[in-house]
Structures are given as structure tokens and as C-alpha cells.
Design a protein around this motif. Structure first.
Motif, PDB file in Angstrom:
ATOM      1  N   ASN A   1       0.823  -1.201   0.000  1.00  0.00           N
ATOM      2  CA  ASN A   1       0.000   0.000   0.000  1.00  0.00           C
ATOM      3  C   ASN A   1       0.862   1.258   0.000  1.00  0.00           C
ATOM      4  N   GLY A   2       0.240   2.401  -0.289  1.00  0.00           N
ATOM      5  CA  GLY A   2       0.954   3.666  -0.179  1.00  0.00           C
ATOM      6  C   GLY A   2       1.528   4.125  -1.507  1.00  0.00           C
ATOM      7  N   ALA A   3       2.443   5.073  -1.435  1.00  0.00           N
ATOM      8  CA  ALA A   3       3.073   5.632  -2.632  1.00  0.00           C
ATOM      9  C   ALA A   3       4.529   5.925  -2.296  1.00  0.00           C
ATOM     10  N   TRP A   4       5.431   5.699  -3.270  1.00  0.00           N
ATOM     11  CA  TRP A   4       6.845   5.943  -3.001  1.00  0.00           C
ATOM     12  C   TRP A   4       7.604   6.187  -4.304  1.00  0.00           C
ATOM     13  N   MET A   5       8.760   6.818  -4.158  1.00  0.00           N
ATOM     14  CA  MET A   5       9.694   6.981  -5.276  1.00  0.00           C
ATOM     15  C   MET A   5      10.912   6.125  -4.962  1.00  0.00           C
ATOM     16  N   THR A   6      11.480   5.540  -6.008  1.00  0.00           N
ATOM     17  CA  THR A   6      12.670   4.727  -5.816  1.00  0.00           C
ATOM     18  C   THR A   6      13.517   4.812  -7.090  1.00  0.00           C
ATOM     19  N   SER A   7      14.642   4.112  -7.114  1.00  0.00           N
ATOM     20  CA  SER A   7      15.445   4.138  -8.344  1.00  0.00           C
ATOM     21  C   SER A   7      15.930   2.732  -8.680  1.00  0.00           C
ATOM     22  N   PHE A   8      16.055   2.471  -9.975  1.00  0.00           N
ATOM     23  CA  PHE A   8      16.648   1.223 -10.445  1.00  0.00           C
ATOM     24  C   PHE A   8      18.132   1.422 -10.733  1.00  0.00           C
ATOM     25  N   LYS A   9      18.532   2.702 -10.843  1.00  0.00           N
ATOM     26  CA  LYS A   9      19.946   2.998 -11.077  1.00  0.00           C
ATOM     27  C   LYS A   9      20.211   4.442 -10.665  1.00  0.00           C
ATOM     28  N   ASN A  10      21.298   4.650  -9.907  1.00  0.00           N
ATOM     29  CA  ASN A  10      21.690   6.003  -9.493  1.00  0.00           C
ATOM     30  C   ASN A  10      22.397   6.747 -10.621  1.00  0.00           C
ATOM     31  N   GLN A  11      22.619   8.039 -10.378  1.00  0.00           N
ATOM     32  CA  GLN A  11      23.416   8.868 -11.294  1.00  0.00           C
ATOM     33  C   GLN A  11      24.826   8.997 -10.743  1.00  0.00           C
ATOM     34  N   TRP A  12      25.821   9.065 -11.629  1.00  0.00           N
ATOM     35  CA  TRP A  12      27.200   9.349 -11.204  1.00  0.00           C
ATOM     36  C   TRP A  12      28.003   9.797 -12.410  1.00  0.00           C
ATOM     37  N   LYS A  13      29.198  10.312 -12.142  1.00  0.00           N
ATOM     38  CA  LYS A  13      30.125  10.696 -13.232  1.00  0.00           C
ATOM     39  C   LYS A  13      31.417   9.909 -13.080  1.00  0.00           C
ATOM     40  N   LYS A  14      31.851   9.306 -14.194  1.00  0.00           N
ATOM     41  CA  LYS A  14      33.094   8.527 -14.161  1.00  0.00           C
ATOM     42  C   LYS A  14      33.625   8.391 -15.585  1.00  0.00           C
ATOM     43  N   ASP A  15      34.932   8.475 -15.715  1.00  0.00           N
ATOM     44  CA  ASP A  15      35.581   8.325 -17.026  1.00  0.00           C
ATOM     45  C   ASP A  15      34.952   9.243 -18.080  1.00  0.00           C
ATOM     46  N   ASN A  16      34.758  10.497 -17.693  1.00  0.00           N
ATOM     47  CA  ASN A  16      34.202  11.525 -18.590  1.00  0.00           C
ATOM     48  C   ASN A  16      32.775  11.224 -19.059  1.00  0.00           C
ATOM     49  N   GLU A  17      32.074  10.357 -18.320  1.00  0.00           N
ATOM     50  CA  GLU A  17      30.671  10.077 -18.674  1.00  0.00           C
ATOM     51  C   GLU A  17      29.776  10.444 -17.493  1.00  0.00           C
ATOM     52  N   ASN A  18      28.651  11.127 -17.799  1.00  0.00           N
ATOM     53  CA  ASN A  18      27.637  11.408 -16.776  1.00  0.00           C
ATOM     54  C   ASN A  18      26.572  10.322 -16.919  1.00  0.00           C
ATOM     55  N   SER A  19      26.677   9.288 -16.101  1.00  0.00           N
ATOM     56  CA  SER A  19      25.769   8.137 -16.198  1.00  0.00           C
ATOM     57  C   SER A  19      24.434   8.493 -15.542  1.00  0.00           C
ATOM     58  N   ARG A  20      23.375   8.504 -16.334  1.00  0.00           N
ATOM     59  CA  ARG A  20      22.101   9.060 -15.873  1.00  0.00           C
ATOM     60  C   ARG A  20      21.233   8.041 -15.124  1.00  0.00           C
ATOM     61  N   PRO A  21      20.332   8.536 -14.280  1.00  0.00           N
ATOM     62  CA  PRO A  21      19.553   7.647 -13.403  1.00  0.00           C
ATOM     63  C   PRO A  21      18.310   7.038 -14.051  1.00  0.00           C
ATOM     64  N   HIS A  22      17.831   5.932 -13.461  1.00  0.00           N
ATOM     65  CA  HIS A  22      16.553   5.308 -13.826  1.00  0.00           C
ATOM     66  C   HIS A  22      15.664   5.388 -12.585  1.00  0.00           C
ATOM     67  N   ILE A  23      14.647   6.236 -12.652  1.00  0.00           N
ATOM     68  CA  ILE A  23      13.821   6.579 -11.482  1.00  0.00           C
ATOM     69  C   ILE A  23      12.436   5.960 -11.628  1.00  0.00           C
ATOM     70  N   SER A  24      11.822   5.628 -10.505  1.00  0.00           N
ATOM     71  CA  SER A  24      10.488   5.013 -10.535  1.00  0.00           C
ATOM     72  C   SER A  24       9.575   5.641  -9.485  1.00  0.00           C
ATOM     73  N   ILE A  25       8.313   5.883  -9.870  1.00  0.00           N
ATOM     74  CA  ILE A  25       7.319   6.263  -8.859  1.00  0.00           C
ATOM     75  C   ILE A  25       6.238   5.186  -8.832  1.00  0.00           C
ATOM     76  N   VAL A  26       5.844   4.803  -7.628  1.00  0.00           N
ATOM     77  CA  VAL A  26       4.874   3.727  -7.441  1.00  0.00           C
ATOM     78  C   VAL A  26       3.736   4.255  -6.573  1.00  0.00           C
ATOM     79  N   CYS A  27       2.502   4.117  -7.055  1.00  0.00           N
ATOM     80  CA  CYS A  27       1.336   4.637  -6.312  1.00  0.00           C
ATOM     81  C   CYS A  27       0.241   3.573  -6.279  1.00  0.00           C
ATOM     82  N   ASN A  28      -0.823   3.866  -5.547  1.00  0.00           N
ATOM     83  CA  ASN A  28      -1.998   2.993  -5.503  1.00  0.00           C
ATOM     84  C   ASN A  28      -3.235   3.861  -5.693  1.00  0.00           C
TER      85      ASN A  28
END
Length: 676
Positions: free
Chosen positions: A418-445
Motif C-alpha cells: 500500500n501507499g506511494a513511493w519513489m525509488t530508483s533502479f539505477k543512481n546517477q554518477w560521473k566517471k571516465d568523462n561520462e555522466n551516467s544518468r539515473p533510472h527513477i520510478s514512482i509507485v502509487c496505488n
């Protein structure tokens, strides 16, 4: 067996390949992921070179990424799409993950290297973000037992393993109890007062369960409208008691002993680490700093909110007396509150719903995000989903640069908590000259579509969607170097600021005009309804505040003292609620046994943070009100100083950089109508 979780994802933007992942893949993936992460740690500890920021702190920060990815996929599924098999794996794997986590923080050679770098940090010419990372890494070792002797370390491992199992079991019991109850009605007269859409949804639920008539459940989209509109008081009572009795029925899903065990183990753990209580341990890393500060903050608001709450309660009770109800009970609250709202503002929730078709509200959220933060959302079907109902979007900026992937999962179903929340399947970071972007999820009922109507949201569901989307913006716009400082990785009493501030746009005419359109006629929401929404925005704010404060106080009572003397969960809870209680106690009900925020989630000693962040959000939004709700300069300042920065800078420094001053609670009290 070929295991997709152990290979590099070749999917679109390396999104999770859900179609290839089977339940049987998880446990072997965890075991292999832990082995690989240990090898990465060994590479750091076996390095014969002098410890440096790069070969120790950065190497540690980017270790275990494969394991982190497996964990995020698995535990997100355990919340949104669980099965008996997944729950079984969670029970088996959690002790292994806890053991691995302890293997890192209790690794003497590794700590020695971290400590050596920490001791010379002033000579290293670090960036503020590097300095924060180093400080956090050092503190995480110390706060997790690095300075303990061997016997104490063994004891800590034991406590952590037990806690991880108990928290999982707590959540499983609450989910089981939620699905265990149903109110099955076969007599049409029992539906008196209920809106057509609610009746239709209950008929659909009954059909899915292969029953005649109508079935109401403890899922919010079923429970809330029933409690708000059902004329049959006895049925409201039956449903309310079932809702409040979750995991408090002395059956196999009972959480009473689990609550006591969790509280005692947390206290023992804090003592072992040299802290007076679990709350003292937690709050050392929060804006509030100490339990005393939190309790003072809660009590200060209590003094201001209680007179208003009593006044509001009396108004509802007076209204109920017209129906010969001389004593207002919990199951009367939503029902007569709705009647009072109609009487005071001529505003009915059901009259609003046609203007809040889910798809329109989503589009509104997207448009507001574009106006404020230059974001664009494109629904794409090339991303794999964990359930067919999930929607997937590619997020770019207005120049077309890739920003994030967004998953959105809106409706209740079996296997979803039950309820509602935000979560992520992958964080964001920078490494080796790449800005690796996030995968975000929102879950509701939210309220499901029926055969005659699309999903029409209550106004409360609209604000919930905006709230979770505010968290999602914090995740999607993350722009830091290190994953552990990225996005929502901030002090817990700061994390609700981006979510709560975003709710404010729901009450603004210029924002509502973007999306509040009648689902049949496409007519914009009438100005008179907007006025009523605004006028009613602080309706029963005293009672709502008191309710929030009661939860915050209960949390602090569980965690800021020695719980070893507590023998009865219900008795303890009743004493805690004494100063905030308006309704008579219901002997069959107990809040603590289903208080997932503090006994399963991350809010232990942190529930106060909702109110804490309300002070911040009211203060911050007052600047938008002053400059204009879509003022670009203000929005970009909020984006640059709050949304992009994650945990790289202390929260109060970030806030004052955005706002130009420290927050005061005046804007909150004014907004809530609690300033006399």
C-alpha cells in the motif's frame, strides 16, 4: 545457467531486462555479486601503494556496483510486484547482504586505509564534494562499529542480521494482513452514499475474486472512499477496525513481538556504538541533530495546532449530532469531515474528480516540470517493464539532452504494498568523462479505471502524485560525481523538501489550468472550484497536524528511550498518544504493528521530518509566490542548489544559498491557518 543479472545490460540505456529476469536468477546473482564485490574490496586492501583518495575512497565508492544494481531491481520488485518465492528469497538473502555490509565496515585493513586518508584530508586539496565523500566514508565506518573490539563486532553482526530479518518479516505481515481482509456486500442498500465510480470499482474487484456483489478492501483507493461516503455506520466501523487491526490480531501475521524486538535491538546497537539511544545515533546525521531538538520542535507545533484541532473536532462532532451520533468515533471522521467540507465550502470531492483524469494530471506534472526545469517527457515502449501496467518515459531537457528514464506504476494489485513511493533502479554518477544518468520510478496505488470511467483521481491522490514526482525530480536531475551523494541521498529531514514543495502547484490557478480538464467535455476546471480548493486547502489543518505530530511523537517514544521495560505494545502506544488524542481509543486497533515507515522503511527516529520539511517547503514556496510560481530564475536557483546537488553539501548551506536566509516556521503556520 546463463544469468541476465550478471551480464552487462544491452537494453535501451542499460535499463533492467525484465523479460529475461526470472525469480530463479536472483539468489545465484546475489551470491556471485557479493563474491565480485568482495574481490573489489580485496583489491583495495591488498594495494601496497600508500592510501590515497583515488586508490581508497574513490575505489571504495565505485565498488559493488553490480551488486547494487541486482539489489535495487530485486527489492523494488519485492515492494511493487512480490510473490511468495520473492519473499522467501528476500528472507534468505537479507542476512547475506547484512553480513557483506558488516564485512566492509568491520574490515580493519580497509578502515585503516580510510582513516589514513581522512587524517591528512586538509592537505589533499579536495573539492567540497570529495571532502564530503571522504567524511561520509570515514563516519560510516565509525558509526558501524569500526572502533569496536572483536567481541563487540561479533555482537553487532548478530544484531544487524536479526534486524534485517525482522524488518522484512514486519513488512510481509502487513502486506498479508492487508490482503487477508475483504468486506463482501451483496445487498445494494448497503452501498448508500457511495459514489458511482467507487461502486463500479468494488464490483470489478468482486468479479476478479469470482464473487457476486461488491468487494471492498484495505487498499487505499477502496478504503478511503468507503470511509468518506458510506452511509452505513456499522460497515464503516467494521472496515475501520479491520484497517487499524493489521498485524495486531494474535495470529500468524502478528507484529507485536517483532515491534518490541526491533526497538530493543536498535537500542542495544546504539548503546554498543556509544550512543544513548537509537534516536541519538540516527539524529547525529540529520539537520535536527538531537532527539531533544526534535521533541522540542514537535511540542512547539503541538502547542500551536492543538487548540485548532479541538475546535475542528468539535465542529465535526456538532454536525454528527444532527444524525443522533453523540460520540464521534474514528469511523465517523472522514464521513462527517466530508459533510462539513461541503457545508463550509460547498465542495465535494466527487465534483472535483471528473477534472482529474490520471492521464491529464500526469501531463500537467510534465508541463509544470518543463516550465520550471526545462524537462521533456516522451512515453516510449522500447523499455522493458516488470508489469504491463507500468508506463515508461525517456526524459530529456529542452535541448534534447538525455536526462533520465522514468517508470510510473499507478494502480493497486496483489503483491504490491500500500501507499506511494519513489525509488530508483539505477543512481546517477560521473566517471571516465561520462555522466551516467539515473533510472527513477514512482509507485502509487490510485483509483483504477472501470468499464465506464477512466482513472479519476481524488484531490488527495493528485497531491500524492505531485509529492512523489517531486522526489522523482530530485532523482532525475541529480548531477553529482559520486553515486552515494546523488539525488535523494541527503539527510532524511531534508529529503521531503523537493516532494512537499512540488505539492504547492496543485493549489495554484495557473498550474491547475494546465491539466484540470473535465474528462468528458475537456472544459477547464471552473474558477469557482479553484477558489474552493484554495479556500479549503487548510481545512482541518489542526487535526491533520495533530495526527502527523502524534506519529512523530510515537516514533520518538519508541526510539529515544530504553524500550526494555515495554511489555505491551498497545499500552505503550496509548500512553504516547495521550496528548494528541481526539478520538476514543479502539481496543482492537494498534498503529505500531503496521507503522511500516518506522519499523520497515527508513523513517525510524525520522518521522518528524515530514513536518520539518513542511517548514522548509512553506518557506521556500513563499519565494515562488513572491516572484511568480513559474519564475524561471527562482526555479533554476532551486534546481541548481537543491535538486542537482544531492548530498554534496550540508542541507542548511544548500537551503540558505537558494533562499538567501535560514527558514522560519512563520510561512507554514500562516499557510496552515494556525497563526492567530
Amino acid at each position: 545457467m546463463s544469468n541476465p543479472l550478471l551480464k552487462k545490460f544491452t537494453t535501451y540505456n542499460e535499463t533492467a531486462p525484465f523479460s529475461q529476469i526470472k525469480t530463479k536468477h536472483f539468489k545465484p546473482a546475489f551470491i556471485e555479486g557479493i563474491k565480485n564485490a568482495k574481490a573489489e574490496i580485496d583489491a583495495i586492501t591488498n594495494n601496497t601503494n600508500v592510501p590515497t583518495f583515488e586508490n581508497t575512497i574513490e575505489a571504495l565508492e565505485f565498488s559493488g556496483q553490480q551488486l547494487n544494481r541486482i539489489s535495487s531491481i530485486f527489492f523494488n520488485l519485492n515492494s511493487a510486484e512480490t510473490t511468495d518465492d520473492i519473499q522467501q528469497i528476500a528472507q534468505e538473502i537479507s542476512p547475506l547482504l547484512t553480513e557483506f555490509s558488516n564485512d566492509i565496515t568491520l574490515n580493519e585493513v580497509l578502515f585503516k586505509r580510510v582513516k589514513l586518508v581522512y587524517q591528512i584530508k586538509d592537505d589533499l586539496n579536495l573539492t567540497p564534494e570529495q571532502d564530503m565523500l571522504l567524511t561520509n566514508k570515514y563516519k560510516s565506518f565509525v558509526r558501524n562499529g569500526a572502533n569496536l573490539n572483536e567481541d563487540q563486532k561479533t555482537e553487532l553482526r548478530k544484531i544487524d542480521t536479526e534486524l534485517s530479518k525482522l524488518k522484512l518479516k514486519f513488512g510481509e505481515n502487513v502486506l498479508a494482513e492487508t490482503h487477508d481482509f475483504e468486506l463482501h456486500l451483496t445487498n445494494k442498500s448497503q452501498l448508500s452514499g457511495l459514489p458511482e465510480g467507487t461502486i463500479e470499482a468494488a464490483e470489478l474487484t468482486a468479479k476478479q475474486k469470482e464473487k457476486d456483489g461488491w468487494v471492498f478492501t484495505l487498499d487505499y483507493p477502496s478504503y478511503v472512499p468507503f470511509m468518506t461516503y458510506a452511509d452505513d455506520r456499522n460497515l464503516r466501523k467494521q472496515l475501520a477496525i479491520a484497517f487499524g487491526a493489521k498485524a495486531f490480531r494474535n495470529n500468524k501475521n502478528d507484529n507485536q513481538q517483532i515491534v518490541l524486538d526491533i526497538a530493543n535491538l536498535r537500542y542495544k546497537r546504539a548503546n554498543l556504538l556509544g550512543y544513548k539511544s537509537h534516536a541519538h545515533f540516527v539524529l547525529e546525521e540529520r539537520m535536527a541533530e538531537t532527539p531533544e531538538n526534535v521533541i522540542s520542535f514537535l511540542n512547539d507545533l503541538l502547542v500551536k495546532a492543538k487548540p485548532a484541532a479541538i475546535e475542528e473536532f468539535n465542529k465535526i462532532e456538532t454536525l454528527a449530532k444532527k444524525d443522533s451520533i453523540n460520540h464521534l468515533e474514528k469511523w465517523d471522521s472522514a464521513y462527517y469531515s466530508e459533510k462539513l467540507k461541503k457545508e463550509l465550502f460547498d465542495l465535494e470531492e466527487e465534483k472535483l474528480k471528473p477534472y482529474f483524469k490520471l492521464e491529464n494530471v500526469i501531463e500537467g506534472v510534465f508541463q509544470i516540470s518543463k516550465k520550471l526545469y526545462d524537462l521533456q517527457f516522451e512515453e516510449i515502449t522500447t523499455i522493458e517493464k516488470y508489469h504491463e501496467e507500468v508506463k515508461t518515459y525517456k526524459v530529456t531537457d529542452t535541448s534534447g539532452n538525455y536526462v533520465s528514464i522514468l517508470y510510473a506504476d499507478f494502480f493497486p494489485r496483489k503483491g504490491k504494498r500500500n501507499g506511494a513511493w519513489m525509488t530508483s533502479f539505477k543512481n546517477q554518477w560521473k566517471k571516465d568523462n561520462e555522466n551516467s544518468r539515473p533510472h527513477i520510478s514512482i509507485v502509487c496505488n490510485f483509483t483504477k479505471p472501470t468499464k465506464t470511467k477512466p482513472s479519476l483521481l481524488t484531490f488527495n491522490e493528485v497531491t500524492t502524485l505531485f509529492h512523489e514526482f517531486g522526489h522523482a525530480l530530485h532523482g532525475m536531475l541529480a548531477n553529482t560525481t559520486y553515486p552515494s551523494l546523488s539525488g535523494t541521498s541527503v539527510f532524511w529531514d531534508f529529503v521531503e523538501l523537493p516532494s512537499q514543495i512540488f505539492e504547492n502547484w496543485c493549489y495554484q490557478k495557473d498550474a491547475l489550468n494546465l491539466f484540470a480538464k473535465h474528462y468528458e467535455t475537456n472544459e477547464l476546471i471552473p474558477m469557482e472550484l479553484i477558489d474552493k480548493i484554495k479556500k479549503s486547502s487548510n481545512f482541518l489543518e489542526g487535526m491533520q497536524t495533530l495526527r502527523q505530530l502524534s506519529f512523530g511523537i510515537l516514533d520518538m517514544d519508541w526510539h529515544s528511550k530504553n524500550p526494555s521495560e515495554i511489555k505491551n505494545v498497545k499500552t505503550f502506544e496509548t500512553a504516547s498518544f495521550k496528548n494528541t488524542q481526539l478520538f476514543s481509543d479502539v481496543k482492537e486497533n494498534c498503529m505500531s504493528t503496521s507503522f511500516s515507515h518506522i519499523f520497515q522503511g527508513g523513517y525510524s527516529s525520522g518521522y518528524y521530518s515530514y513536518k520539518w520539511a513542511e517548514v522548509l517547503d512553506a518557506d521556500a514556496f513563499s519565494l515562488f509566490l513572491e516572484k511568480g510560481i513559474f519564475d524561471k530564475e527562482t526555479a533554476l536557483k532551486f534546481k541548481a542548489n537543491i535538486l542537482e546537488k544531492g548530498g554534496t553539501v550540508k542541507p542548511m548551506d544548500l537551503y540558505t544559498k537558494f533562499r538567501g536566509q535560514k527558514p522560519t516556521n512563520e510561512a507554514l503556520l500562516k499557510r496552515a491557518g494556525l497563526l492567530k
